[in-house]
Design an enzyme around this catalytic site. Structure first.
Site, PDB file in Angstrom:
ATOM      1  CD  GLU A  82      -2.715  -1.470   2.631  1.00  0.00           C
ATOM      2  OE1 GLU A  82      -3.379   0.180   3.032  1.00  0.00           O
ATOM      3  OE2 GLU A  82      -4.001  -1.737   2.595  1.00  0.00           O
TER       4      GLU A  82
ATOM      5  CD  GLU B  25      -3.572  -5.672   4.047  1.00  0.00           C
ATOM      6  OE1 GLU B  25      -4.155  -5.261   4.412  1.00  0.00           O
ATOM      7  OE2 GLU B  25      -2.607  -5.482   3.549  1.00  0.00           O
TER       8      GLU B  25
HETATM    9  O1  IFM Z   1      -4.143  -3.141   9.227  1.00  0.00           O
HETATM   10  C1  IFM Z   1      -3.668  -2.780   7.825  1.00  0.00           C
HETATM   11  C2  IFM Z   1      -2.674  -2.983   7.269  1.00  0.00           C
HETATM   12  O2  IFM Z   1      -1.775  -3.226   7.660  1.00  0.00           O
HETATM   13  C3  IFM Z   1      -2.743  -2.459   5.544  1.00  0.00           C
HETATM   14  N1  IFM Z   1      -4.260  -2.547   5.383  1.00  0.00           N
HETATM   15  C4  IFM Z   1      -4.947  -1.987   5.525  1.00  0.00           C
HETATM   16  C5  IFM Z   1      -5.348  -3.249   7.297  1.00  0.00           C
HETATM   17  C6  IFM Z   1      -6.679  -2.203   7.916  1.00  0.00           C
HETATM   18  O3  IFM Z   1      -6.727  -1.044   7.996  1.00  0.00           O
END
Ligand code: IFM
Length: 496
Positions: free
Chosen positions: A222, A403
């Protein structure tokens, strides 16, 4: 920088910050082409919430060998902040700065995974995982961000990777999930172009040590969150609020990604590699031309800045024009940079959490119910829109969802269970949306729930619980939540 950009930056900062007020609820007619109504996220009854795929009428089967997974990151679960020669990262500094993290929490102990990794591997096996996405802590490998490798740090990841293979789980390793060595921050952090080269050196050390034992590598997790939370809103490390620096950082993160891809190719190994982007579909907030134009530029900052540069070798012209030729980012782009950034990748990791609705004035509004993370609107069709958009706009590159998940107010009951039915509903609906995308030809090969375990949720500390597995922090006891039992059945059925 245009007025719209300045609004964008301010809104992004607000959207990212925990204290975001819920904005206006928009009318329902304007978004008919992109939003399909509330059906995907309305509360359903208990029986349906926890239903497995046994009913043939509603069963959605996934492709054979689909990579059912879960994800974590180093700073969020490992703890052991001073073990085995680990150096300090910017998150150690940030979390130990009073006022930065809710309740003064830090990642010093977290879920103690560094000590309990073997138990956690057994839990992954019990869950039936086929893929586990974790991140490697740069300051465990190079405590000061440069120079010789710290063997004890590498050994931890060797043990972890071996343990995964022993249990039949494919490792997927992220090289950078935000824990930049503090020593590199002291030289300017990601504003310093040289840090991109340091990242490639670190990546080479890790590739040499773990090599083909890790079949899939992800470069930077990210980059957008580093840009927006670390350099716009400042509620993540390193806590800056400097828009001009932010987009120079974006460029250097992209450059670091490309250099790491080339470093892997230079090893001659067979592992695959790609970036991990959190993509937010940006919808016009109403049916005016002004909202459509604002949403388009917003999409440039949220998505195309990263996708276009990595996949087509160009930064989006509208974003560059908006930033202006005198911006630090535009001035910082050198001749070969975009060739490096667009070095061919093997797969693209997509992280989907929320849509964004953009108003005519360049602001944002909420349209759907939010989770405990008030930046997150629950909109499963956004998963479908994101996956199909990437395939449509960038071609049939293999995709992995690395994710997807949400925080829920989980409580360990007296009977030893955790009834996180909201998570079951959420995951079921997002998996159905992903299934729809696959059925329409999207080459999605795996899906990782965020997260395997409850963990340190950055500025929110331990207050939000995102795991399939409950962590009782005082005892470090792990308990499968209802969602973990449900997900185990999904994996066993290969269907939802
Ligand atoms: O916990 C985070 C992760 O580290 C990166 N993506 C979003 C998740 C939730 O906020």
């Amino acid at each position: 920088m245009s007025i719209l950009t300045r609004r964008h930056l301010l809104r992004r900062a607000a959207l990212s910050a925990a204290a975001t007020p819920v904005g206006a609820v928009l009318g329902t007619t304007a978004l008919a082409t992109t939003a399909t109504g509330l059906g995907g996220c309305q509360p359903t009854d208990q029986a349906d919430d926890t239903a497995t795929a046994s009913d043939p009428a509603t069963r959605r089967s996934f492709p054979p060998d689909f990579g059912w997974g879960a994800a974590t990151s180093a700073y969020q679960i490992e703890g052991a902040a001073k073990e085995d020669g680990r150096g300090e990262s910017i998150w150690d500094t940030f979390s130990h700065t009073p006022g930065r993290i809710r309740n003064g929490d830090t990642g010093d102990v977290a879920a103690d995974h560094y000590q309990r990794y073997a138990e956690d591997l057994d839990l992954m096996r019990d869950l039936g995982l086929r893929s586990y996405r974790f991140s490697i802590s740069w300051p465990r490998i190079q405590p000061d961000g440069t120079g010789a490798a710290n063997r004890r740090g590498l050994d931890f990841y060797r043990r972890l990777v071996d343990g995964l293979h022993e249990r039949g789980i494919a490792p997927m390793a992220t090289l950078f999930h935000w824990d930049l060595p503090q020593s590199l921050q002291d030289t300017g952090g990601w504003e310093n172009r040289d840090v991109a080269q340091r990242f490639a050196d670190y990546a080479t050390i890790v590739f040499d040590a773990l090599g083909d034992r890790v079949p899939v590598w992800l470069t930077i997790n990210e980059p957008k969150t580093v840009v927006q939370n670390g350099y716009l809103s400042g509620h993540h490390a390193p806590g800056r609020q400097d828009p001009d620096a932010a987009y120079l950082v974006a460029h250097h993160l992209q450059l670091a990604h490309g250099l790491a891809v080339r470093a892997l190719r230079a090893t001659g190994g067979t592992s695959r590699i790609g970036p991990a982007f959190n993509l937010h579909p940006c919808y016009p907030g109403d049916d005016t031309a002004a909202a459509a134009a604002a949403a388009r530029l917003y999409d440039g900052y949220e998505n195309r800045l990263y996708l276009d540069s990595a996949l087509t070798g160009n930064y989006p012209a509208d974003v560059l024009a908006d930033l202006g030729s005198d911006s630090r980012m535009v001035r910082g782009i050198r001749d070969d940079d975009l060739d490096i950034i667009s070095s061919p990748i093997d797969l693209l990791a997509v992280q989907y959490y929320t849509p964004i609705y953009v108003t005519a004035s360049g602001g944002t509004a909420h349209r759907w119910p939010t989770s405990e993370a008030d930046w997150q609107q629950i909109y499963p069709d956004g998963m479908y829109d994101t996956l199909t958009r990437v395939t449509r706009d960038y071609g049939p590159i293999p995709l992995t969802v690395t994710e997807n998940g949400l925080p829920t107010p989980d409580v360990l009951g007296a009977d030893g269970t955790v009834a996180d039915d909201g998570r079951v509903t959420y995951l079921r609906d997002h998996l159905r949306a992903a299934h729809r995308a696959i059925a329409e030809g999207v080459p999605l090969e795996s899906f990782h729930v965020w997260s395997l375990l409850d963990n340190f949720e950055w500025a929110e500390g331990y207050e939000q619980r995102w795991g399939l597995i409950y962590v009782d922090y005082p005892t470090q006891r792990r308990v499968f939540k209802r969602s973990a039992h449900w997900y185990r059945q999904v994996i066993a059925d290969n269907a939802v």
